[in-house]
Design an enzyme around this catalytic site. Structure first.
Site, short mmCIF file in Angstrom:
data_model
loop_
_atom_site.label_atom_id
_atom_site.label_comp_id
_atom_site.label_asym_id
_atom_site.label_seq_id
_atom_site.Cartn_x
_atom_site.Cartn_y
_atom_site.Cartn_z
N SER A 94 0.81 -1.31 -0.01
CA SER A 94 -0.15 0.08 0.16
C SER A 94 0.71 1.39 -0.27
O SER A 94 1.61 1.29 -0.92
CB SER A 94 -0.82 -0.01 1.17
OG SER A 94 -2.13 0.85 0.89
N ASP A 216 -10.51 -4.30 -4.89
CA ASP A 216 -9.94 -3.64 -3.97
C ASP A 216 -10.39 -2.09 -3.94
O ASP A 216 -10.14 -1.35 -4.97
CB ASP A 216 -8.50 -3.56 -4.41
CG ASP A 216 -7.38 -2.82 -3.29
OD1 ASP A 216 -7.89 -2.02 -2.48
OD2 ASP A 216 -6.28 -2.74 -3.37
N HIS A 244 -7.31 -5.56 -0.01
CA HIS A 244 -6.23 -4.69 -0.13
C HIS A 244 -4.98 -5.39 0.64
O HIS A 244 -3.99 -4.70 0.48
CB HIS A 244 -6.45 -3.25 0.26
CG HIS A 244 -5.63 -2.26 0.09
ND1 HIS A 244 -5.22 -1.77 -1.14
CD2 HIS A 244 -4.87 -1.32 1.05
CE1 HIS A 244 -4.33 -0.81 -1.10
NE2 HIS A 244 -4.09 -0.64 0.22
#
Length: 269
Positions: A94, A216, A244
């Site tokens: 991320s 996602d 995610h």
């Protein structure tokens, strides 16, 4: 040694080739526990916590330094330099995808490759770009975070994690959010969700793998494809994994993708 204590750095594994795992927002290095056993035998693994996360030294938090992702990228570089690392394979989840990219732009000689798990250079919709969120919606989310931190964590965790048939994963993420310093996490959230690193993408010269999940809600397929198109030395794997956090929800597929990419890199080398 101060750097290693500050970021709670842990080094293990039987190999010499370095893989550094960098966790995402609201997480810590423990989140990689489903992935690391597959690489311990053949690699030297480096795990750490960003300041304010996990077992880092929260007393070292500096609002000016960590007021941008560059401050976190500096942590990555300082860890690499403290351990005399070279040819690092950085696996960033991320926001750490962008942090790792920024570190590689500053010192590309330190990195062999980047593996970006669910990356996004900009979460806000802009003209000609679909980041996934309207700016006003993110500002409202920040207000909820400030006024009702527990409620914010309870709302966001299942959105990030998906995989509702495994509620224990969302519960772990929610617990992680709630275990961290509210003020530091709030600042990290603002830096994460309001940064725009689109112009940095073409500056990355290190070979890169993008792992893109389905469904996602944080970093959609369109975002992953955008990153792929802007990185000159990138490949993208579209995973069956949903949500995610594939390293937690779908570790076997995540491991397989990373191994496949590293084997391909070795063949090319």
């Amino acid at each position: 040694m101060d750097v290693l204590k500050r970021n709670n750095v842990n080094v293990f594994g039987k190999g010499t080739q370095v893989i550094m795992f960098a966790h995402g927002f609201g997480c810590d290095q423990v989140m990689w526990r489903y992935i690391t056993p597959a690489f311990e035998e053949d690699y030297k693994l480096v795990l750490f916590d960003y300041v304010g996360c996990g077992n880092s030294d929260t007393g070292q938090y500096n609002e000016d330094r960590y007021g941008s992702l560059q401050g976190y990228a500096q942590d990555v570089l300082e860890i690499c330099n403290a351990l005399n690392l070279e040819n690092v394979i950085l696996v960033g989840h991320s926001v750490s995808s962008m942090i790792g990219m920024l570190a590689s732009i500053q010192q590309p000689e330190l990195f062999q490759s980047l593996i970006l798990v669910c990356p996004s250079p900009c979460y806000i919709n802009k003209p000609g770009y679909i980041g996934g969120f309207e700016e006003k919606d993110l500002k409202e989310l920040m207000e909820v975070m400030e006024n009702n931190y527990v409620g914010w964590a309870s709302f966001l965790a299942p959105v990030v994690m998906k995989n509702i048939e495994r509620p224990e994963l969302s519960q772990e993420l929610e617990k992680s959010f709630c275990s961290m310093d509210k003020e530091i996490t709030g600042n990290f959230a603002k830096v994460t969700f309001f940064s725009d690193n689109r112009e940095d993408l073409p500056k990355v010269k290190v070979p890169t793998l993008i792992l893109q999940c389905t469904q996602d809600d944080i970093a959609s397929d369109k975002v992953g494809d955008y990153v792929h198109n802007k990185l000159s030395k990138s490949v993208i794997y579209h995973m069956k994994a949903t949500g995610h956090c594939p390293h937690m929800s779908h570790p076997e597929e995540t491991i397989k993708c990373i191994q496949q990419y590293l084997q391909a890199e070795d063949t090319l080398a």
